[in-house]
Design a protein around this motif. Structure first.
Motif, PDB file in Angstrom:
ATOM      1  N   GLY A   1       0.802  -1.220   0.000  1.00 12.57           N
ATOM      2  CA  GLY A   1       0.000   0.000   0.000  1.00 12.57           C
ATOM      3  C   GLY A   1       0.832   1.265   0.000  1.00 12.57           C
ATOM      4  N   SER A   2       1.922   1.288   0.780  1.00  6.22           N
ATOM      5  CA  SER A   2       2.755   2.498   0.841  1.00  6.22           C
ATOM      6  C   SER A   2       3.448   2.743  -0.496  1.00  6.22           C
ATOM      7  N   ALA A   3       3.897   1.669  -1.149  1.00  4.19           N
ATOM      8  CA  ALA A   3       4.512   1.827  -2.475  1.00  4.19           C
ATOM      9  C   ALA A   3       3.471   2.283  -3.490  1.00  4.19           C
ATOM     10  N   PHE A   4       2.263   1.740  -3.398  1.00  4.82           N
ATOM     11  CA  PHE A   4       1.175   2.117  -4.304  1.00  4.82           C
ATOM     12  C   PHE A   4       0.913   3.622  -4.233  1.00  4.82           C
ATOM     13  N   ALA A   5       0.906   4.160  -3.016  1.00  3.95           N
ATOM     14  CA  ALA A   5       0.635   5.602  -2.846  1.00  3.95           C
ATOM     15  C   ALA A   5       1.686   6.449  -3.552  1.00  3.95           C
ATOM     16  N   ALA A   6       2.967   6.117  -3.334  1.00  7.16           N
ATOM     17  CA  ALA A   6       4.044   6.904  -3.947  1.00  7.16           C
ATOM     18  C   ALA A   6       3.981   6.828  -5.467  1.00  7.16           C
ATOM     19  N   LEU A   7       3.702   5.635  -5.984  1.00  4.47           N
ATOM     20  CA  LEU A   7       3.632   5.436  -7.441  1.00  4.47           C
ATOM     21  C   LEU A   7       2.437   6.177  -8.044  1.00  4.47           C
ATOM     22  N   ALA A   8       1.301   6.145  -7.351  1.00  3.02           N
ATOM     23  CA  ALA A   8       0.094   6.801  -7.865  1.00  3.02           C
ATOM     24  C   ALA A   8       0.215   8.320  -7.777  1.00  3.02           C
ATOM     25  N   LYS A   9       0.824   8.827  -6.700  1.00  2.00           N
ATOM     26  CA  LYS A   9       1.027  10.275  -6.583  1.00  2.00           C
ATOM     27  C   LYS A   9       1.977  10.770  -7.676  1.00  2.00           C
ATOM     28  N   ALA A  10       2.981   9.947  -8.006  1.00  2.00           N
ATOM     29  CA  ALA A  10       3.928  10.321  -9.066  1.00  2.00           C
ATOM     30  C   ALA A  10       3.232  10.424 -10.424  1.00  2.00           C
ATOM     31  N   ARG A  11       2.049   9.810 -10.541  1.00  2.00           N
ATOM     32  CA  ARG A  11       1.278   9.853 -11.787  1.00  2.00           C
ATOM     33  C   ARG A  11       0.124  10.850 -11.718  1.00  2.00           C
ATOM     34  N   GLY A  12       0.131  11.701 -10.691  1.00  2.00           N
ATOM     35  CA  GLY A  12      -0.833  12.792 -10.602  1.00  2.00           C
ATOM     36  C   GLY A  12      -2.219  12.399 -10.144  1.00  2.00           C
ATOM     37  N   CYS A  13      -2.329  11.320  -9.382  1.00  2.46           N
ATOM     38  CA  CYS A  13      -3.647  10.843  -8.938  1.00  2.46           C
ATOM     39  C   CYS A  13      -3.979  11.332  -7.526  1.00  2.46           C
ATOM     40  N   ARG A  14      -5.282  11.352  -7.234  1.00  2.00           N
ATOM     41  CA  ARG A  14      -5.744  11.496  -5.849  1.00  2.00           C
ATOM     42  C   ARG A  14      -5.731  10.089  -5.264  1.00  2.00           C
ATOM     43  N   VAL A  15      -5.127   9.921  -4.082  1.00  2.00           N
ATOM     44  CA  VAL A  15      -4.945   8.579  -3.517  1.00  2.00           C
ATOM     45  C   VAL A  15      -5.580   8.507  -2.130  1.00  2.00           C
ATOM     46  N   VAL A  16      -6.456   7.521  -1.965  1.00  2.04           N
ATOM     47  CA  VAL A  16      -7.167   7.310  -0.702  1.00  2.04           C
ATOM     48  C   VAL A  16      -6.812   5.928  -0.168  1.00  2.04           C
ATOM     49  N   GLY A  17      -6.418   5.877   1.097  1.00  5.82           N
ATOM     50  CA  GLY A  17      -6.053   4.608   1.717  1.00  5.82           C
ATOM     51  C   GLY A  17      -7.114   4.125   2.684  1.00  5.82           C
ATOM     52  N   ILE A  18      -7.102   2.813   2.935  1.00  3.65           N
ATOM     53  CA  ILE A  18      -7.936   2.204   3.980  1.00  3.65           C
ATOM     54  C   ILE A  18      -6.981   1.436   4.884  1.00  3.65           C
ATOM     55  N   ALA A  19      -6.958   1.780   6.167  1.00  5.70           N
ATOM     56  CA  ALA A  19      -6.017   1.165   7.109  1.00  5.70           C
ATOM     57  C   ALA A  19      -6.693   0.983   8.459  1.00  5.70           C
ATOM     58  N   GLY A  20      -6.015   0.279   9.362  1.00  9.15           N
ATOM     59  CA  GLY A  20      -6.610  -0.041  10.664  1.00  9.15           C
ATOM     60  C   GLY A  20      -6.053   0.792  11.799  1.00  9.15           C
ATOM     61  N   GLY A  21      -6.826   1.766  12.268  1.00 11.69           N
ATOM     62  CA  GLY A  21      -6.448   2.554  13.437  1.00 11.69           C
ATOM     63  C   GLY A  21      -6.011   3.960  13.082  1.00 11.69           C
ATOM     64  N   PRO A  22      -6.217   4.908  14.011  1.00 11.35           N
ATOM     65  CA  PRO A  22      -5.898   6.320  13.758  1.00 11.35           C
ATOM     66  C   PRO A  22      -4.409   6.566  13.525  1.00 11.35           C
TER      67      PRO A  22
END
Length: 338
Positions: free
Chosen positions: A162-183
């Motif tokens: 998931g963390s790699a996905f975020a960096a790769l998607a941001k590098a392509r100009g996307c809005r990125v939303v994650g789903i994770a467990g806990g604040p």
């Protein structure tokens, strides 16, 4: 030759996996033959796919044999070599399994790969710049095929994939939303990993609540979804999916203990002409060099700052593995062996 501690799969889980499924043994390392390399493992990777391999059931890969060393990715150092390509001191990544040492045939393609630790720490070759990172890259680039401005969602957002996905998607100009467990994980996702928003699935344990949270986080709907979990999260994503959304199906951790994961409204796949594609990253070795180059650059330039949960010593591996399946890890789960 050194004594080698190993963890074997002793018996298959009945439902949920437990520590009693594993057995710790010690054996003598066999002397090297010509062409072989002895590797001392520094880190062992613990990954969700291993839970599926513990079952004796039809899957994309053969079941883990009973009485044999548990499968797993490793990074380490060559301590003895009878192969011209590998020298003592070389840092290498491979599939050495849950043990302290492995004897590797240096002539078999793909078993061992030398790595450069000048700008990328050795442990990251099991996470961001290894199999999990390439998994994120393949799902995003080859299946989802994102366009700038589109909304991407990933479950298990703060893990290695998931963390790699975020960096790769941001590098392509996307809005990125994650789903994770806990604040704490959600804070890390937005403050350090660059997610635009993160949804705490513990606060949204059912379909209605998760769909509402996704609607708020994704006001323009969802164009791409990288799925690691399954269950009600996938149902909620389908409710928010745009026409021609793409879903890269990587894992179904919610179903690894054997229970089925029915879809509540599969008609949404048709209504929105959603493309869903499952994939296994080891079947796409041709993309690894390109993916690893981009991932290594993201880590070296600080655009990807992966977090690691590190258990100490081989004996700690089973409990660390079971904890990871329940989301107790924070980032990539490793076992330090030296």
């Amino acid at each position: 030759m050194p004594r080698n501690q190993q963890i074997l799969l002793d018996n298959r889980p009945q439902g949920e996996a437990t520590a009693s499924n594993f057995k710790l043994v010690a054996t003598d390392t066999p002397p090297l033959q010509d062409g072989q390399v002895l590797v001392r493992h520094h880190y062992l990777s613990l990954d969700p796919y291993m839970r599926g391999r513990m079952n004796d059931s039809k899957s994309y890969a053969a079941s883990q044999p009973l009485g044999e060393v548990m499968i797993g990715g490793t990074v380490g150092e060559v301590v003895e070599s009878r192969h011209p390509k590998y020298a003592v001191g070389d840092k290498v990544v491979g599939m050495g399994g849950w043990q302290e040492y492995s004897v590797v045939d240096g002539n078999t393609p793909g078993l061992l790969r030398k790595v450069d630790t000048t700008h990328v720490p050795l442990s990251h070759y099991l996470g961001a710049v290894g199999m999990p990172g390439v998994t994120a890259w393949y799902g995003l680039v080859k299946i989802i095929d994102p366009k700038p401005g589109q909304t991407m969602v990933v479950s298990a957002a703060t893990g290695a994939v998931g963390s790699a996905f975020a960096a790769l998607a941001k590098a392509r100009g996307c809005r990125v939303v994650g789903i994770a467990g806990g604040p704490e994980k959600c804070r890390y996702a937005t403050e350090e990993l660059g997610f635009d928003a993160c949804i705490d699935h513990r606060e949204h344990p059912d379909l209605k609540s998760m769909a509402r949270a996704l609607k708020e986080a994704c006001p323009d709907g969802i164009d791409g979804f990288f799925e690691n979990v399954g269950g009600h999260i996938l149902d909620a994503v389908l409710l928010r999916a745009n026409a021609f959304a793409r879903i890269a199906l990587c894992g179904m951790i919610a179903g690894y203990d054997g229970q089925p994961l029915p879809l509540q409204n599969p008609a949404l796949i048709l209504i929105n002409r959603v493309k869903i594609e499952g994939f296994i990253v080891s079947e796409h070795m041709e993309v690894w060099p390109e993916a690893l180059k981009e991932l290594g650059t993201l880590v070296a330039t600080g655009k990807l700052r992966p977090r690691e949960s590190v258990a100490q010593g081989l004996a700690a591996a089973p409990e660390a593995f079971l904890g990871m399946l329940k989301g107790k890890n924070f980032g990539k789960q490793l076992v330090k062996l030296v």
